[in-house]
Design an enzyme around this catalytic site. Structure first.
Site, PDB file in Angstrom:
ATOM      1  N   CYS A 109      30.625  42.911  37.828  1.00  0.00           N
ATOM      2  CA  CYS A 109      30.243  42.878  36.412  1.00  0.00           C
ATOM      3  C   CYS A 109      30.059  44.284  35.865  1.00  0.00           C
ATOM      4  O   CYS A 109      30.033  44.489  34.657  1.00  0.00           O
ATOM      5  CB  CYS A 109      28.981  42.048  36.197  1.00  0.00           C
ATOM      6  SG  CYS A 109      27.619  42.565  37.222  1.00  0.00           S
ATOM      7  N   GLU A 117      23.528  36.543  32.609  1.00  0.00           N
ATOM      8  CA  GLU A 117      24.122  37.876  32.781  1.00  0.00           C
ATOM      9  C   GLU A 117      25.621  37.649  32.728  1.00  0.00           C
ATOM     10  O   GLU A 117      26.189  37.000  33.611  1.00  0.00           O
ATOM     11  CB  GLU A 117      23.638  38.460  34.110  1.00  0.00           C
ATOM     12  CG  GLU A 117      23.928  39.922  34.251  1.00  0.00           C
ATOM     13  CD  GLU A 117      25.193  40.153  35.035  1.00  0.00           C
ATOM     14  OE1 GLU A 117      26.279  40.137  34.408  1.00  0.00           O
ATOM     15  OE2 GLU A 117      25.097  40.343  36.252  1.00  0.00           O
TER      16      GLU A 117
END
Lengths: 532, 532
Positions: A317, A280
């Site tokens: 993120c 990720e």
């Protein structure tokens, strides 16, 4: 430098003038010399006194073999046994919550309230998977035999699933609890029946040790095999490569930068036996502001933008790093409010000096790009290591065809793109790199009038949001935290939510299996069963 | 050489003295000069008169762009529209069945009864996916909003799925219908909403053309976008690499050799945007014969082995190429029957001269290995290009620690390993490479006494079979046709059965989506719905 701690010990050394052993946790033993690197206080911008061990090839080998050995017993545990183990981990983390939060606060500089919330989330992830393991399977594929079928009888065929094997996990600096040692990757791998080796993040080694102690207690309490969870402390990049290259490792969970993620993904793909790499990697999380809502709510939208991009000082993120403004005079009001709000934001320490330096470097480079203007900055820094929030602006024409402007700048930053036409908004949507999320802000009527924009954006993101900011990722059944490359390295998977467990499982077909050998969840006497 | 056919044509040229245009099918047009390579009759061991075009970089570019263009419209078709399209493809293939079977027979040398069965299977695969698309989703993940949740309200979160994009398909020579132009990869990709570019197998270009004509008729009948299906004819390896490297391609389905499969997998992993590569690469499909059943049924087991290994002259990916015999005197009876039965088998032409040469080369090399003995051979070849069936034997001690003996020899071949103890059987199971299948042959009582062997084998295969031969792969819900590397390049996926479609889909999360925009299958007002 403190005295190195020698050899294998059953417990971290408590005799030193420190709360930490500084050691690795391998095959149920604390081991290694705590003389590799110091933990660091990013707020004070100086090392903390305690030292931690640096894993070498020998420790990688030990941990990989320990995990491979544990797999034989762990893969045979029942879902219910694993559920109890996961619940025990949550309980043991809860039991040490004050110390864990304090340690994480020292090492990350994040506020304790935030870390308390993150600890609760960490525990709830384990409980979510435990709950899932106690449920019957959602779908059971069973094809019953047909002895009289022509030309050939049909055999009895049932579809089960198996854990992949030992999983290497690389946690993130920005969530020292929920995406680290006992984060979502560890929880989902353990739920699936896979032993875990975590390469502890060097930005929070003390946190990793405290959390590993909780895991060690849960292992003992549930009589799980030694080696089912292992911690390697290290601040050396080459250990990561050695770990994912080890043939005992069968999958990798990673949260971090595109550069490191891609490097490790390439190693995994080039192994004699390639393995899944779930990275990720982050995202700019574009915000598309349609004309009517921009006209109606420019100030509210600008306020939400600043609030969201300042969460964790921009170190999420899902931080909204790209804003695409519909054409119209309302752009001015939005830009003015955003500038004003951002000017009130404090400069602050980043999670690590490396992240702060990266932000400065990338921001300085962007400022030099043609067409870029400084829109606003936060308050001036009061310490040299603090990072000042910033927003830039650019026209859509200057933005289009310049993929380098799409790069994620990890920190309190956003680039606002002013469009002169709706065509430009579409062109930007078409040109987007893969993203974890994108948000469409619009009044209901204008959203319904843009099914094509919805379609284009949906094919560029893992999560498409309407009229909400992207920060905040629910841990639930329908969550998808991932996205087309480079947001993640495997668009088919999510690192958050119940389905994260699927990353570490694979199907197996049992043909004509004697019923007593058949996994109990597959012993239905109905075809293509959906049992829940 | 026949006259090359010029330029773009709406239909394959019928004016020539041939039933084939020899052209590519790109963006709904037949195009290319049929002057690249000839089709070949493997039984007569000589070229057939018709020539086919050889795709170059220009055709790859055209086809990739056509597929990317078609994706925009095709991804918006409803599941019901795609179901009708798939049914139409099945119907159009059925409508031309005599010509398709005749063509495939000329090019493969396979018997027409076998090809008729394969054609029926090919059609039933399309119908299976069509049926699946008409069903409600098995599981719907919906997390309903909770406005009053503290500290933050919970948004509305729903999990959908999206097709990945254009898929490149590489068919296999050994199933010119069911695993080729309109095989399982094509059917599952089209079902998922992905356009397809098939790189036609050079061993059956005429079959590819006839099948593509059926697809072209179905596209026209259902008004599907041009470019949703494209055929590139080629006998050049470099075209495969160019195709999977093209940035419009978002996934690859492949059936073939480990060597080519790994090469293409590596290219896919090294792209700027890595993409999933689903390679089904083959297997030795080990047969474990436990002592009591070997004692009781040695002859029957040996007969079954010969029958299974001779299917399609051994050219099945599930052909049983490795037999592990439990210790005991019954080994002799098994070996004697196997030798006797094999001696009655005819030599025959292989699918291609290349496959025949590969078999000869690999078999000759194995014969030189220490400890290997020739157990039996089939009847002597009556033509130079025929391949004679063969079985070898070896002791377990000579076999263990020699991974090169595990290689698949594609053709009518088996290696029988004689164990002197049950420990040796376990050691072989532990040492196995990843396999598509393994079979445990045992009386019920002895099977139940070996849960550990079941566990070990299950972690090495995609399908674990009891008391049945592995040839024959049911197309059904619970099938898994794949396995740990090197049986396949993605252990998480199956190339056969309903779940094959999942390979070309990925999740997407819709957060706070206005109901009128929401895909109809996700508009439930219940949480974590299982709707079927």
């Amino acid at each position: 430098m403190q005295q190195p701690i020698q050899g294998l010990k059953p417990e971290p050394n408590q005799g030193q003038d420190t709360r930490f052993s500084g050691q690795h946790f391998i095959h149920g033993q604390w081991c290694g010399e705590a003389s590799g690197f110091q933990r660091f206080d990013p707020v004070a911008n100086q090392p903390l006194p305690e030292w931690f061990a640096n894993a070498g090839m020998a420790e990688v080998e030990l941990a990989a073999n320990a995990a491979a050995g544990a797999f034989v017993a762990y893969r045979r545990t029942s879902p219910r046994q694993r559920a109890e183990f996961l619940d025990a981990i949550a309980a043991e983390i809860q039991a040490d919550r004050d110390e864990i939060v304090l340690t994480a606060q020292q090492e990350s500089g994040l506020p304790s309230a935030r870390l308390e919330g993150e600890l609760a989330r960490t525990c709830s992830q384990f409980k979510l998977f435990a709950g899932q393991l106690r449920q019957p399977l959602e779908t059971v594929y069973v094809d019953l035999p047909q002895a009289d079928r022509t030309p050939l009888p049909k055999p009895d065929i049932r579809l089960g699933s198996l854990p992949l094997g030992p999983v290497a996990v690389f946690g993130a600096s920005n969530f020292p609890l929920a995406f680290s040692t006992a984060g979502g990757d560890t929880a989902s791998a353990l739920a699936a029946g896979c032993p875990v080796i975590i390469k502890g993040h060097p930005a929070h080694p003390g946190t990793s040790e405290r959390v590993s102690l909780a895991l060690a207690r849960a292992i003992a309490r549930c009589a799980m095999p030694d080696g089912v969870f292992n911690l390697l402390q290290s601040d050396r990049a080459e250990i990561a490569a050695a770990l994912v290259r080890h043939d005992a490792i069968k999958a990798v969970g990673f949260t971090g930068s595109l550069r490191v993620g891609r490097l490790l993904a390439d190693i995994c793909a080039a192994r004699p036996e390639p393995i899944p790499f779930y990275g990720e990697l982050g995202s700019t999380n574009p915000q598309f502001l349609l004309p009517a809502i921009l006209e109606a709510q420019a100030e509210t939208l600008a306020n939400s933008q600043v609030q969201s991009m300042m969460m964790g000082h921009g170190q999420f993120c899902t931080s909204p790093g790209l804003v695409i403004l519909a054409p119209g005079e309302a752009q001015q009001g939005y830009l003015a409010t955003l500038a004003q709000q951002l000017a009130n934001q404090d400069a602050a320490a980043m999670l690590t000096p490396g992240i702060a330096a990266g932000f400065q470097r990338e921001f300085a480079a962007l400022l030099q790009r043609p067409g870029i203007e400084l829109l606003a900055q936060g308050k001036a820094a009061t310490a040299k290591h603090h990072t000042r929030p910033a927003a830039l602006r650019i026209s859509a024409t200057a933005f289009l065809g310049r993929p380098e402007l799409q790069q994620e700048v990890f920190g309190p930053y956003a680039l606002v793109v002013c469009c002169a036409s709706k065509d430009e908004m579409y062109a930007i949507a078409e040109a987007l790199d893969g993203q974890l999320t994108a948000t469409l802000h619009g009044l209901e009527a204008e959203l319904l009038a843009e099914p094509e924009l919805v379609d284009i954006l949906s094919h560029r993101v893992g999560r498409l949001i309407f009229n909400q900011m992207p920060t905040g990722v629910e841990v639930c059944h329908a969550m998808n935290h991932g996205g087309p490359y480079p947001a993640s390295t495997d668009v088919r998977s999510t690192s958050v939510g119940v389905r994260a467990m699927q990353r570490f499982l694979r199907p197996i077909c049992y043909q004509n299996m004697p019923a007593p050998l058949c996994p109990p969840e597959l012993t239905s006497d109905k075809s293509n069963v959906v049992s829940r």
